[in-house]
Design an enzyme around this catalytic site. Structure first.
Site, PDB file in Angstrom:
ATOM      1  N   HIS A   1      -4.261   4.721   4.102  1.00 29.97           N
ATOM      2  CA  HIS A   1      -5.394   3.792   4.162  1.00 29.97           C
ATOM      3  C   HIS A   1      -6.650   4.456   3.605  1.00 29.97           C
ATOM      4  O   HIS A   1      -7.396   3.859   2.839  1.00 29.97           O
ATOM      5  CB  HIS A   1      -5.617   3.377   5.620  1.00 29.97           C
ATOM      6  CG  HIS A   1      -6.913   2.681   5.851  1.00 29.97           C
ATOM      7  ND1 HIS A   1      -7.138   1.387   5.442  1.00 29.97           N
ATOM      8  CD2 HIS A   1      -8.078   3.106   6.413  1.00 29.97           C
ATOM      9  CE1 HIS A   1      -8.381   1.043   5.762  1.00 29.97           C
ATOM     10  NE2 HIS A   1      -8.965   2.063   6.342  1.00 29.97           N
TER      11      HIS A   1
ATOM     12  N   ARG B   1       0.847  -1.200   0.000  1.00 30.77           N
ATOM     13  CA  ARG B   1       0.000   0.000   0.000  1.00 30.77           C
ATOM     14  C   ARG B   1       0.878   1.243   0.000  1.00 30.77           C
ATOM     15  O   ARG B   1       1.625   1.462   0.960  1.00 30.77           O
ATOM     16  CB  ARG B   1      -0.922  -0.008   1.227  1.00 30.77           C
ATOM     17  CG  ARG B   1      -2.224   0.755   1.006  1.00 30.77           C
ATOM     18  CD  ARG B   1      -2.972   0.985   2.302  1.00 30.77           C
ATOM     19  NE  ARG B   1      -2.295   1.994   3.082  1.00 30.77           N
ATOM     20  CZ  ARG B   1      -2.215   2.002   4.414  1.00 30.77           C
ATOM     21  NH1 ARG B   1      -2.776   1.036   5.121  1.00 30.77           N
ATOM     22  NH2 ARG B   1      -1.569   2.959   5.043  1.00 30.77           N
TER      23      ARG B   1
ATOM     24  N   TYR C   1       3.751   5.519  10.608  1.00 37.02           N
ATOM     25  CA  TYR C   1       4.058   4.086  10.768  1.00 37.02           C
ATOM     26  C   TYR C   1       4.682   3.418   9.549  1.00 37.02           C
ATOM     27  O   TYR C   1       5.278   2.364   9.652  1.00 37.02           O
ATOM     28  CB  TYR C   1       2.781   3.310  11.182  1.00 37.02           C
ATOM     29  CG  TYR C   1       1.630   3.407  10.201  1.00 37.02           C
ATOM     30  CD1 TYR C   1       1.544   2.556   9.099  1.00 37.02           C
ATOM     31  CD2 TYR C   1       0.608   4.349  10.368  1.00 37.02           C
ATOM     32  CE1 TYR C   1       0.496   2.637   8.208  1.00 37.02           C
ATOM     33  CE2 TYR C   1      -0.454   4.436   9.470  1.00 37.02           C
ATOM     34  CZ  TYR C   1      -0.508   3.576   8.397  1.00 37.02           C
ATOM     35  OH  TYR C   1      -1.559   3.650   7.514  1.00 37.02           O
TER      36      TYR C   1
HETATM   37  C1  LIG Z   1     -15.412  -5.747  11.574  1.00 35.78           C
HETATM   38  C2  LIG Z   1     -14.560  -4.520  11.445  1.00 35.78           C
HETATM   39  N1  LIG Z   1     -13.575  -4.313  12.337  1.00 35.78           N
HETATM   40  C3  LIG Z   1     -12.791  -3.219  12.231  1.00 35.78           C
HETATM   41  C4  LIG Z   1     -12.997  -2.303  11.235  1.00 35.78           C
HETATM   42  C5  LIG Z   1     -12.100  -1.075  11.100  1.00 35.78           C
HETATM   43  N2  LIG Z   1     -11.238  -1.184   9.936  1.00 35.78           N
HETATM   44  C6  LIG Z   1     -11.494  -0.502   8.807  1.00 35.78           C
HETATM   45  S1  LIG Z   1     -10.384  -0.812   7.601  1.00 35.78           S
HETATM   46  C7  LIG Z   1      -9.516  -1.890   8.579  1.00 35.78           C
HETATM   47  C8  LIG Z   1      -8.282  -2.577   8.056  1.00 35.78           C
HETATM   48  C9  LIG Z   1      -8.537  -3.650   7.059  1.00 35.78           C
HETATM   49  O1  LIG Z   1      -7.338  -4.033   6.446  1.00 35.78           O
HETATM   50  P1  LIG Z   1      -7.280  -5.049   5.260  1.00 35.78           P
HETATM   51  O2  LIG Z   1      -8.258  -6.158   5.478  1.00 35.78           O
HETATM   52  O3  LIG Z   1      -5.872  -5.420   5.061  1.00 35.78           O
HETATM   53  O4  LIG Z   1      -7.850  -4.211   4.021  1.00 35.78           O
HETATM   54  P2  LIG Z   1      -7.213  -2.919   3.300  1.00 35.78           P
HETATM   55  O5  LIG Z   1      -7.809  -1.728   4.005  1.00 35.78           O
HETATM   56  O6  LIG Z   1      -5.733  -2.970   3.440  1.00 35.78           O
HETATM   57  O7  LIG Z   1      -7.661  -2.996   1.887  1.00 35.78           O
HETATM   58  C10 LIG Z   1     -10.114  -1.967   9.845  1.00 35.78           C
HETATM   59  C11 LIG Z   1      -9.584  -2.797  10.937  1.00 35.78           C
HETATM   60  C12 LIG Z   1     -14.051  -2.553  10.324  1.00 35.78           C
HETATM   61  N3  LIG Z   1     -14.297  -1.743   9.301  1.00 35.78           N
HETATM   62  N4  LIG Z   1     -14.797  -3.669  10.444  1.00 35.78           N
END
Ligand SMILES: Cc1ncc(C[n+]2csc(CCOP(=O)(O)OP(=O)(O)O)c2C)c(N)n1
Ligand SMILES: [Mg+2]
Length: 355
Positions: free
Chosen positions: A259, A255, A268
């Site tokens: 985010h 990435r 970070y």
């Molecule tokens: C069930 C749930 N827990 C926590 C969150 C908060 N949250 C939003 S994005 C994220 C990270 C997800 O990372 P990843 O699965 O690697 O996807 P990326 O954003 O890198 O595409 C989190 C923990 C959420 N949206 N849903």
């Protein structure tokens, strides 16, 4: 068989570097199909870059940037047929555009406007899913349903590396494997879940290794190589259609953008690595490949970019022309048995908003 070029650690790759690493090719992909992939990537890139600008101008809300993820999204998309279903996460918010969903609809979604929701059956694209991994069991259920009905269609679900730590991912992958549901589990491993690095997410050497635990094949591809992604997804789709059940695809990338627009990764992330990865980003890699083949020149690039920019200009204009949503929608359908306080709260909200 397609010819792939050597890659480190079992990462499938097709596109070379124009120098020491030679280009491979994907069997059965003609010139028009190669250019269609490029067009889709440009549309996604334009969507993403314009959305960051619209956010800064206050025209859309918080936005999940997918700059550098276009090869994964377009490569996977083009391996599907129209009858196949797509289950996107917020990271693939614009994937519906490739199926003809208007840009204004997705932009309305980021504006928090009801016009941002569509009937999934109109496009075979499910709603954009924000709760991590909950779209995986949805996709598994739909795919299983297709199998039970004897239909040829399959489902592809996008999720991130972080999602593989969620119960919903496990439940969806497991039931799909046991029921031999025609499902492609497409993991965008961008190595970050907001600020949580992959090393804190799993002890597995690769995410594709997890597939063994479900008794399904796991493939690893270079997520910055649209042709490798396309080829791997095509294999997974063929397996699904043949009744052989799900495949897990781990598309590896890094990435390089925050985010989302509300995030400051400088706290970070390894900024040197970000610079390195940006220099080798997926759209430029594919464009250089097509130029080496003699399929793409400046004029065509300019035409495709202009068309995508126009789609976005028209999209934001249409989204902004939508009349504002009534605040009553915040309360309607929220609870089957709404508490009395709702009435007062809504009246108060209308008074504050002057409506
Ligand atoms: C069930 C749930 N827990 C926590 C969150 C908060 N949250 C939003 S994005 C994220 C990270 C997800 O990372 P990843 O699965 O690697 O996807 P990326 O954003 O890198 O595409 C989190 C923990 C959420 N949206 N849903
Ligand atoms: Mg991630």
């Amino acid at each position: 068989m397609a010819s792939t070029v050597p890659a480190e650690r079992d990462l499938r790759r097709v596109i070379g570097d124009g120098d020491a690493v030679p280009d491979g090719e994907v069997e059965g992909l003609g010139d028009q199909a190669l250019l269609a992939l490029y067009r889709s990537m440009v549309l996604l890139r334009t969507y993403d870059e314009r959305s960051v600008v619209y956010h800064r101008q206050g025209r859309i809300g918080t936005y999940a940037i997918f700059w550098g993820h276009e090869a994964m999204q377009a490569g996977a998309f083009h391996a599907l047929e129209d009858e196949d279903w797509i289950f996107p996460s917020y990271r693939e918010s614009a994937i519906g555009l490739l199926r003809g969903l208007p840009a204004s609809t997705v932009l309305s979604w980021w504006r928090g406007h009801p016009g941002g929701w569509w009937n999934p059956a109109d496009y075979n694209v499910a709603s954009i899913c924000v709760p991590i991994a909950t779209q995986v069991p949805h996709a598994a259920g739909l795919a299983w349903g297709k199998r039970l009905r004897g239909e040829a269609a399959c489902a592809l679900v996008f999720f991130g590396d972080g999602a593989t730590s969620e119960g919903a991912f496990h439940e969806g992958a497991n039931v799909a494997a046991v029921m031999r549901a025609p499902l492609v589990l497409f993991c965008n491993n961008n190595q970050w879940a907001i600020s949580t690095p992959l090393s804190a997410q799993t002890k597995a050497e690769t995410l594709a290794d997890k597939a063994a635990g479900y008794g399904i094949p796991g493939l690893r591809v270079d997520g910055g190589d649209v042709l490798a992604v396309y080829e791997a997804t095509r294999e997974a789709v063929a397996r699904a259609r043949a009744g052989d059940g799900p495949t897990f695809i781990e598309a590896v990338t890094y990435r390089t953008a925050p985010h989302a627009t509300a995030d400051d990764p400088s706290a970070y992330i390894d900024l040197e690595r970000v610079e390195e990865e940006r220099a080798n980003e997926c759209l430029g890699r594919y464009e250089r490949y097509l130029r080496r083949l003699g399929l793409l020149g400046d004029e065509l690039v300019h035409g495709i970019q202009t068309e995508a920019a126009e789609t976005m200009r028209a999209g934001i204009a249409a989204a902004e022309a939508e009349p504002p949503a009534d605040v009553g929608l915040l309360f309607e359908h929220a609870l089957a048995d709404p508490p009395q306080s709702f009435e007062h709260d809504l009246a108060e909200l209308r008074r504050i908003l002057g409506g």
